[in-house]
Design a protein around this motif. Structure first.
Motif, PDB file in Angstrom:
ATOM      1  N   UNK A 119      26.416  24.796 -41.912  1.00 16.01           N
ATOM      2  CA  UNK A 119      26.159  24.416 -43.314  1.00 16.01           C
ATOM      3  C   UNK A 119      25.157  25.389 -43.950  1.00 16.01           C
ATOM      4  N   UNK A 120      23.979  25.522 -43.317  1.00 16.49           N
ATOM      5  CA  UNK A 120      22.973  26.450 -43.845  1.00 16.49           C
ATOM      6  C   UNK A 120      23.246  27.853 -43.315  1.00 16.49           C
ATOM      7  N   UNK A 121      23.281  28.825 -44.227  1.00 14.20           N
ATOM      8  CA  UNK A 121      23.452  30.214 -43.776  1.00 14.20           C
ATOM      9  C   UNK A 121      22.191  30.659 -43.050  1.00 14.20           C
ATOM     10  N   UNK A 122      22.380  31.258 -41.879  1.00 19.23           N
ATOM     11  CA  UNK A 122      21.246  31.734 -41.085  1.00 19.23           C
ATOM     12  C   UNK A 122      21.158  33.246 -41.219  1.00 19.23           C
ATOM     13  N   UNK A 123      20.021  33.729 -41.665  1.00 20.78           N
ATOM     14  CA  UNK A 123      19.821  35.176 -41.807  1.00 20.78           C
ATOM     15  C   UNK A 123      18.762  35.577 -40.790  1.00 20.78           C
ATOM     16  N   UNK A 124      19.198  36.222 -39.705  1.00 19.08           N
ATOM     17  CA  UNK A 124      18.267  36.501 -38.610  1.00 19.08           C
ATOM     18  C   UNK A 124      17.235  37.579 -38.931  1.00 19.08           C
ATOM     19  N   UNK A 125      17.603  38.561 -39.721  1.00 16.77           N
ATOM     20  CA  UNK A 125      16.768  39.759 -39.818  1.00 16.77           C
ATOM     21  C   UNK A 125      15.960  39.907 -41.106  1.00 16.77           C
ATOM     22  N   UNK A 126      16.307  39.143 -42.142  1.00 17.28           N
ATOM     23  CA  UNK A 126      15.627  39.350 -43.423  1.00 17.28           C
ATOM     24  C   UNK A 126      14.128  39.075 -43.289  1.00 17.28           C
ATOM     25  N   UNK A 127      13.313  40.042 -43.716  1.00 17.48           N
ATOM     26  CA  UNK A 127      11.858  39.850 -43.738  1.00 17.48           C
ATOM     27  C   UNK A 127      11.348  40.073 -45.156  1.00 17.48           C
ATOM     28  N   UNK A 132      12.976  27.783 -44.145  1.00 18.00           N
ATOM     29  CA  UNK A 132      14.060  27.730 -45.113  1.00 18.00           C
ATOM     30  C   UNK A 132      13.632  28.506 -46.352  1.00 18.00           C
ATOM     31  N   UNK A 133      14.608  28.898 -47.151  1.00 17.57           N
ATOM     32  CA  UNK A 133      14.284  29.665 -48.355  1.00 17.57           C
ATOM     33  C   UNK A 133      15.357  29.446 -49.399  1.00 17.57           C
ATOM     34  N   UNK A 134      14.964  29.543 -50.677  1.00 15.78           N
ATOM     35  CA  UNK A 134      15.951  29.509 -51.746  1.00 15.78           C
ATOM     36  C   UNK A 134      15.637  30.575 -52.775  1.00 15.78           C
ATOM     37  N   UNK A 135      16.692  31.264 -53.203  1.00 15.39           N
ATOM     38  CA  UNK A 135      16.537  32.343 -54.184  1.00 15.39           C
ATOM     39  C   UNK A 135      17.319  32.037 -55.464  1.00 15.39           C
ATOM     40  N   UNK A 136      17.880  30.796 -55.550  1.00 18.81           N
ATOM     41  CA  UNK A 136      18.624  30.415 -56.759  1.00 18.81           C
ATOM     42  C   UNK A 136      17.747  29.589 -57.703  1.00 18.81           C
ATOM     43  N   UNK A 149      19.012  34.943 -61.364  1.00 17.39           N
ATOM     44  CA  UNK A 149      20.188  34.235 -60.846  1.00 17.39           C
ATOM     45  C   UNK A 149      21.281  34.224 -61.915  1.00 17.39           C
ATOM     46  N   UNK A 150      22.433  34.841 -61.625  1.00 19.05           N
ATOM     47  CA  UNK A 150      23.511  34.872 -62.641  1.00 19.05           C
ATOM     48  C   UNK A 150      24.058  33.481 -62.968  1.00 19.05           C
ATOM     49  N   UNK A 151      23.757  32.483 -62.096  1.00 22.70           N
ATOM     50  CA  UNK A 151      24.168  31.110 -62.418  1.00 22.70           C
ATOM     51  C   UNK A 151      23.360  30.560 -63.588  1.00 22.70           C
ATOM     52  N   UNK A 152      22.210  31.167 -63.854  1.00 24.91           N
ATOM     53  CA  UNK A 152      21.314  30.672 -64.908  1.00 24.91           C
ATOM     54  C   UNK A 152      21.251  31.617 -66.112  1.00 24.91           C
ATOM     55  N   UNK A 153      21.332  32.912 -65.854  1.00 24.29           N
ATOM     56  CA  UNK A 153      21.095  33.908 -66.905  1.00 24.29           C
ATOM     57  C   UNK A 153      22.328  34.784 -67.090  1.00 24.29           C
ATOM     58  N   UNK A 154      22.652  35.079 -68.339  1.00 23.33           N
ATOM     59  CA  UNK A 154      23.734  36.033 -68.554  1.00 23.33           C
ATOM     60  C   UNK A 154      23.158  37.446 -68.445  1.00 23.33           C
ATOM     61  N   UNK A 200      17.384  40.020 -52.737  1.00 21.16           N
ATOM     62  CA  UNK A 200      17.460  38.767 -53.509  1.00 21.16           C
ATOM     63  C   UNK A 200      18.912  38.364 -53.733  1.00 21.16           C
ATOM     64  N   UNK A 201      19.735  39.341 -54.074  1.00 26.00           N
ATOM     65  CA  UNK A 201      21.141  39.038 -54.346  1.00 26.00           C
ATOM     66  C   UNK A 201      21.814  38.508 -53.085  1.00 26.00           C
ATOM     67  N   UNK A 202      21.533  39.180 -51.972  1.00 20.41           N
ATOM     68  CA  UNK A 202      22.095  38.738 -50.683  1.00 20.41           C
ATOM     69  C   UNK A 202      21.671  37.297 -50.376  1.00 20.41           C
ATOM     70  N   UNK A 203      20.400  36.992 -50.580  1.00 13.32           N
ATOM     71  CA  UNK A 203      19.884  35.645 -50.304  1.00 13.32           C
ATOM     72  C   UNK A 203      20.533  34.612 -51.226  1.00 13.32           C
ATOM     73  N   UNK A 204      20.637  34.950 -52.522  1.00 19.30           N
ATOM     74  CA  UNK A 204      21.234  34.014 -53.491  1.00 19.30           C
ATOM     75  C   UNK A 204      22.685  33.729 -53.148  1.00 19.30           C
ATOM     76  N   UNK A 205      23.420  34.793 -52.757  1.00 18.25           N
ATOM     77  CA  UNK A 205      24.854  34.634 -52.525  1.00 18.25           C
ATOM     78  C   UNK A 205      25.137  33.994 -51.166  1.00 18.25           C
ATOM     79  N   UNK A 206      24.167  34.012 -50.250  1.00 16.24           N
ATOM     80  CA  UNK A 206      24.374  33.399 -48.919  1.00 16.24           C
ATOM     81  C   UNK A 206      24.399  31.878 -49.011  1.00 16.24           C
ATOM     82  N   UNK A 207      23.816  31.313 -50.064  1.00 10.73           N
ATOM     83  CA  UNK A 207      23.821  29.857 -50.212  1.00 10.73           C
ATOM     84  C   UNK A 207      22.647  29.392 -51.039  1.00 10.73           C
ATOM     85  N   UNK A 208      22.671  28.105 -51.447  1.00 15.20           N
ATOM     86  CA  UNK A 208      21.559  27.574 -52.252  1.00 15.20           C
ATOM     87  C   UNK A 208      20.252  27.544 -51.465  1.00 15.20           C
TER      88      UNK A 208
END
Ligand code: OVM
Length: 396
Positions: free
Chosen positions: A1-9, A41-45, A314-319, A23-31
């Protein structure tokens, strides 16, 4: 369910130097994603970041708003009564500080803040290259903020080193953290001294904190801690807000032309800078119980990293989120946070931004880069160390 990103620092020099691809990678990996490297845990959206900030009961601040969990680790300094607190204690502290930063208080500051910006920008609009960090973005908040709070002139530069350290300590104990705290004893000592009532100018905002805190039943030591919040959060944030504003306007001359044609855009333009290049990039919360964030289950007692800066794009919020556009409605960004902990000094920050951008529009025909800026790396702040510019003078 949750995307796991092993290497992002998110606290590596590479990430901090240019966070936007990650940021884009994090946003697109999931909420909500899991950063395995730190076990957080982290959120970029935008939506989940805002939702977490809106739910301080489930996403608390009293366990620290950096990566360190105060329930497991000793904090590096006594926790802030404002930032690192939950209701009901937070509510009392907030009332004291908010009272001093009221709309009426801002009106009283407007004339002095406007005059200082006008004088400084007029003097720098000479057309020759200069460092806009050293001579403008650093100088202006250090002067107007310290004058307003009532901090003595001698030693004010300690405030810059102090804030830089505070914002580095929200990150992990990496090189930035360790270098920031190493040898900082004299700066910490100086700041702690200035927080005491007898060292603050009578009538200034620091003295007002002491008066209001006493009326709320706070001890003099706790009142000094509330002044410490002012001194921690009030200078470096606006320094980098202004520095980022200057850099944005220098890189987007079409946007500066719009501001120059209509100085009434100054306030909106500063807001757009906070969305586009947020000076405060991240804060953490800690879950008090198992909770779902945007449909993703998070266990209790977990650290959650909220990417305020990434939410601003976040393109979900801003044009067209990666376009710097001073005419857009950027309010609603979470650069000041959101909810009960939203920046209590945001009116003063906006006043500083508006004053400087208005002064530019009045005195400066063009803002031109005069060399490559040098980036400042910090575990929380996004800003510049140096910013070579030319301010080409032009009539009002
Ligand atoms: C505080 C504090 C410190 C740093 C930042 C901040 C952005 C607050 O000591 O209360 O808010």
């Amino acid at each position: 369910m949750t995307a796991v990103l092993p290497d992002v620092d998110p606290f590596s020099p590479e990430f901090l130097a240019d966070p936007y691809p990650a940021h884009e990678l994090l946003r697109e990996a999931g909420p909500v994603v899991h950063l395995e490297r730190y076990g957080i845990h982290a959120s970029a959206r935008h939506a989940p970041v805002r939702a977490a900030l809106h739910d301080p009961e489930a996403f608390c601040s009293s366990a620290g708003v950096g990566i360190s969990d105060f329930r497991k680790e000793q904090p590096w300094r006594p926790p802030s009564l404002l930032l690192e607190a939950d209701p009901p204690e937070h509510t009392r502290a907030r009332r004291v500080v908010a009272g001093v930063l009221s709309a009426a208080a801002m009106r009283r500051l407007t004339e002095a803040f406007t005059a200082a910006a006008d004088e400084l920008v007029a003097r720098l609009a000479h057309g020759a290259p200069f460092d806009a960090m050293a001579e403008l973005a650093l100088v202006y908040p250090l002067r107007v903020f310290s004058d307003a709070v009532g901090v003595p002139e001698d030693g004010r530069e300690h405030l810059l080193q102090y804030a830089r350290m505070v914002f580095n300590t929200f990150g992990p104990r990496n090189e930035l953290f360790e270098n920031a705290v190493a040898g900082a004893g004299p700066t910490r000592e100086w700041v702690d001294q200035q927080c005491r009532e007898e060292n603050l100018r009578p009538g200034g905002m620091g003295a007002q904190i002491h008066a209001r805190a006493a009326a709320e039943g706070f001890s003099p030591d706790d009142a000094a801690m509330l002044v410490r919040s002012f001194l921690s959060a009030g200078v470096d944030t606006t320094v980098h807000g202004l520095g980022n504003a200057l850099w944005c306007l220098a890189r987007h001359p079409d946007q500066y032309t719009l501001l120059r044609a209509d100085p009434g855009l100054a306030r909106a333009a500063f807001e757009e800078v906070l969305r586009y290049e947020a000076p405060v990039q991240t804060f953490f919360r800690t879950t008090t119980r198992p909770v779902a964030l945007d449909g993703v289950e998070i266990g209790g007692g977990e650290k959650v990293l909220l990417f305020l800066g990434a939410a601003g794009r976040d393109p979900r919020q801003w044009s067209d989120p990666d376009a710097f556009d001073v005419t857009r409605r950027a309010t609603g960004h979470v650069g000041f946070g959101f909810g009960i902990h939203a920046c209590v000094g945001m009116a003063m920050a906006r006043l500083e931004g508006e004053a400087v951008l208005t002064a530019l529009a009045r005195h400066v025909a063009r803002i031109e880069p005069a060399g490559e800026p040098r980036r400042m790396l910090n575990n929380t702040l996004r800003g510049l160390e140096t910013l070579p510019l030319r301010l080409v003078p032009g009539p009002a």
